[in-house]
Design a protein around this motif. Sequence first.
Motif, PDB file in Angstrom:
ATOM      1  N   VAL A   1       0.814  -1.220   0.000  1.00 29.93           N
ATOM      2  CA  VAL A   1       0.000   0.000   0.000  1.00 29.93           C
ATOM      3  C   VAL A   1       0.847   1.270   0.000  1.00 29.93           C
ATOM      4  CG1 VAL A   1      -1.920  -1.147   1.163  1.00 29.93           C
ATOM      5  CG2 VAL A   1      -0.216   0.100   2.530  1.00 29.93           C
ATOM      6  N   ILE A   2       2.150   1.152   0.222  1.00 30.62           N
ATOM      7  CA  ILE A   2       3.023   2.327   0.260  1.00 30.62           C
ATOM      8  C   ILE A   2       3.005   3.032  -1.098  1.00 30.62           C
ATOM      9  CG2 ILE A   2       5.421   3.104   0.473  1.00 30.62           C
ATOM     10  CD1 ILE A   2       5.846   0.903   2.536  1.00 30.62           C
ATOM     11  N   GLY A   3       2.830   4.348  -1.061  1.00 30.47           N
ATOM     12  CA  GLY A   3       2.761   5.147  -2.280  1.00 30.47           C
ATOM     13  C   GLY A   3       1.359   5.384  -2.788  1.00 30.47           C
ATOM     14  N   ASN A   4       0.384   4.640  -2.241  1.00 35.64           N
ATOM     15  CA  ASN A   4      -1.006   4.849  -2.624  1.00 35.64           C
ATOM     16  C   ASN A   4      -1.597   6.014  -1.834  1.00 35.64           C
ATOM     17  OD1 ASN A   4      -2.019   2.491  -4.495  1.00 35.64           O
ATOM     18  ND2 ASN A   4      -0.681   1.540  -2.970  1.00 35.64           N
ATOM     19  N   ASP A   5      -2.747   6.497  -2.289  1.00 36.35           N
ATOM     20  CA  ASP A   5      -3.438   7.585  -1.607  1.00 36.35           C
ATOM     21  C   ASP A   5      -4.181   7.059  -0.390  1.00 36.35           C
ATOM     22  OD1 ASP A   5      -2.690   9.662  -3.344  1.00 36.35           O
ATOM     23  OD2 ASP A   5      -4.231   9.054  -4.774  1.00 36.35           O
ATOM     24  N   LEU A   6      -3.988   7.729   0.739  1.00 36.13           N
ATOM     25  CA  LEU A   6      -4.675   7.381   1.978  1.00 36.13           C
ATOM     26  C   LEU A   6      -5.672   8.474   2.322  1.00 36.13           C
ATOM     27  CD1 LEU A   6      -4.953   5.634   4.600  1.00 36.13           C
ATOM     28  CD2 LEU A   6      -3.188   7.121   5.596  1.00 36.13           C
ATOM     29  N   LEU A   7      -6.911   8.069   2.606  1.00 36.59           N
ATOM     30  CA  LEU A   7      -7.940   8.984   3.101  1.00 36.59           C
ATOM     31  C   LEU A   7      -8.268   8.597   4.531  1.00 36.59           C
ATOM     32  CD1 LEU A   7     -10.391   9.011   0.044  1.00 36.59           C
ATOM     33  CD2 LEU A   7      -8.696  10.735   0.630  1.00 36.59           C
ATOM     34  N   ILE A   8      -8.387   9.597   5.398  1.00 34.05           N
ATOM     35  CA  ILE A   8      -8.786   9.364   6.784  1.00 34.05           C
ATOM     36  C   ILE A   8     -10.003  10.225   7.071  1.00 34.05           C
ATOM     37  CG2 ILE A   8      -8.110   9.430   9.213  1.00 34.05           C
ATOM     38  CD1 ILE A   8      -5.221   9.176   8.381  1.00 34.05           C
ATOM     39  N   TYR A   9     -11.044   9.592   7.632  1.00 33.18           N
ATOM     40  CA  TYR A   9     -12.277  10.293   7.963  1.00 33.18           C
ATOM     41  C   TYR A   9     -12.570  10.163   9.452  1.00 33.18           C
ATOM     42  CZ  TYR A   9     -13.068   9.993   2.925  1.00 33.18           C
ATOM     43  OH  TYR A   9     -12.951  10.084   1.568  1.00 33.18           O
ATOM     44  N   GLY A  10     -13.261  11.171   9.988  1.00 34.28           N
ATOM     45  CA  GLY A  10     -13.767  11.094  11.342  1.00 34.28           C
ATOM     46  C   GLY A  10     -15.157  10.486  11.356  1.00 34.28           C
ATOM     47  N   THR A  11     -15.706  10.291  12.548  1.00 32.35           N
ATOM     48  CA  THR A  11     -17.033   9.682  12.668  1.00 32.35           C
ATOM     49  C   THR A  11     -18.135  10.584  12.134  1.00 32.35           C
ATOM     50  OG1 THR A  11     -17.153  10.515  14.937  1.00 32.35           O
ATOM     51  CG2 THR A  11     -16.416   8.239  14.644  1.00 32.35           C
ATOM     52  N   ASP A  12     -17.858  11.880  11.973  1.00 29.98           N
ATOM     53  CA  ASP A  12     -18.841  12.789  11.394  1.00 29.98           C
ATOM     54  C   ASP A  12     -18.770  12.817   9.874  1.00 29.98           C
ATOM     55  OD1 ASP A  12     -16.431  14.078  11.054  1.00 29.98           O
ATOM     56  OD2 ASP A  12     -17.070  15.976  11.954  1.00 29.98           O
ATOM     57  N   GLY A  13     -17.899  11.972   9.299  1.00 31.67           N
ATOM     58  CA  GLY A  13     -17.789  11.894   7.851  1.00 31.67           C
ATOM     59  C   GLY A  13     -16.867  12.910   7.226  1.00 31.67           C
ATOM     60  N   ARG A  14     -16.209  13.718   8.032  1.00 28.47           N
ATOM     61  CA  ARG A  14     -15.333  14.744   7.462  1.00 28.47           C
ATOM     62  C   ARG A  14     -13.947  14.170   7.185  1.00 28.47           C
ATOM     63  NH1 ARG A  14     -17.384  19.499   6.886  1.00 28.47           N
ATOM     64  NH2 ARG A  14     -19.244  20.098   8.049  1.00 28.47           N
TER      65      ARG A  14
ATOM     66  N   ASN B   1      -5.584  13.467   3.567  1.00 24.91           N
ATOM     67  CA  ASN B   1      -5.563  12.965   2.195  1.00 24.91           C
ATOM     68  C   ASN B   1      -4.134  13.110   1.697  1.00 24.91           C
ATOM     69  OD1 ASN B   1      -5.777  12.486  -0.565  1.00 24.91           O
ATOM     70  ND2 ASN B   1      -7.727  13.549  -0.771  1.00 24.91           N
ATOM     71  N   GLY B   2      -3.429  11.991   1.548  1.00 18.00           N
ATOM     72  CA  GLY B   2      -2.036  12.064   1.129  1.00 18.00           C
ATOM     73  C   GLY B   2      -1.469  10.695   0.809  1.00 18.00           C
ATOM     74  N   LYS B   3      -0.224  10.682   0.388  1.00 19.73           N
ATOM     75  CA  LYS B   3       0.445   9.444   0.002  1.00 19.73           C
ATOM     76  C   LYS B   3       0.913   8.666   1.234  1.00 19.73           C
ATOM     77  CE  LYS B   3       0.305  10.115  -4.492  1.00 19.73           C
ATOM     78  NZ  LYS B   3      -0.493   9.240  -5.377  1.00 19.73           N
ATOM     79  N   ILE B   4       0.835   7.353   1.157  1.00 21.60           N
ATOM     80  CA  ILE B   4       1.252   6.482   2.252  1.00 21.60           C
ATOM     81  C   ILE B   4       2.766   6.301   2.246  1.00 21.60           C
ATOM     82  CG2 ILE B   4       1.105   4.149   3.205  1.00 21.60           C
ATOM     83  CD1 ILE B   4      -1.722   3.979   2.127  1.00 21.60           C
ATOM     84  N   GLN B   5       3.359   6.486   3.416  1.00 22.30           N
ATOM     85  CA  GLN B   5       4.772   6.195   3.630  1.00 22.30           C
ATOM     86  C   GLN B   5       4.890   4.966   4.538  1.00 22.30           C
ATOM     87  OE1 GLN B   5       6.791   9.802   4.969  1.00 22.30           O
ATOM     88  NE2 GLN B   5       5.194  11.033   3.991  1.00 22.30           N
ATOM     89  N   LYS B   6       6.106   4.498   4.715  1.00 19.82           N
ATOM     90  CA  LYS B   6       6.319   3.288   5.519  1.00 19.82           C
ATOM     91  C   LYS B   6       5.789   3.479   6.936  1.00 19.82           C
ATOM     92  CE  LYS B   6       7.914  -0.752   6.765  1.00 19.82           C
ATOM     93  NZ  LYS B   6       7.203  -1.985   6.358  1.00 19.82           N
TER      94      LYS B   6
END
Length: 222
Positions: free
Chosen positions: A169-182, A186-191
């Motif tokens: 998964v390294i180098g792929n786009d990572l999205l992180i959301y909170g419980t409110d959906g926000r 949003n960024g690239k995955i590092q080790k």
Amino acid sequence: MKKIILLSFIAFSSISFAQNFHVVDDSTALIKSTDQTPAHWYIEVFNDVEPDSLLLRWKAHTTNVPSIWQIDLDDQDNYTTNIQDGDTTDFYLHAGLAFTQKLIIGVTLNNTPGVGSIYFDLYEPSNPSNVVTITYHMIVTQSTASIIEVTDNSWLTQKGNTFSFEEDVIGNDLLIYGTDGRELFNGKIQKEMDFTSLGQNKIVYFIVDVNGEFKSAKFILK
């Protein structure tokens, strides 16, 4: 004299091409299951030239959205159904309303899970180069099984607020959301990545797309 003319031209250009509207939050996420259909949410759009109404245009784009989902948009001037990629509609951002005008999305899920994004470019038809893009991220799991229950966290490990990621998964786009959906990140995955800045004692959802396969995981930041 040339300097005066040049300054006048710059001032005129700034006025002519100034943006006459704005949004505060340009992105939101809807975390739903397939029985929560149609899924609705909204983003507010503010008129900066009141008391005049403002003619705007929206143009739709989608990424990874299942073709069976039906996308509708209520811009509170028109209600447009079954929106396809590239569709566009003009609407008025009205002045003098007692409430802020909203762009209200509705997505009929047709019992189909998926993770995708729906974008709407907003601009004045007379000035199409000055664009604001709003985004609705959709995270939909099957039936009443929430995204928590279908999670697979084998692709990363947590130690405090530091996360270590598997090689695939390294180098792929990572999205992180909170419980409110926000959207929180949003960024690239590092080790290894530290997410202390996202807060403490907070539940977050990790989403990553690996060659069209979506992986998700739920964690509590310490």
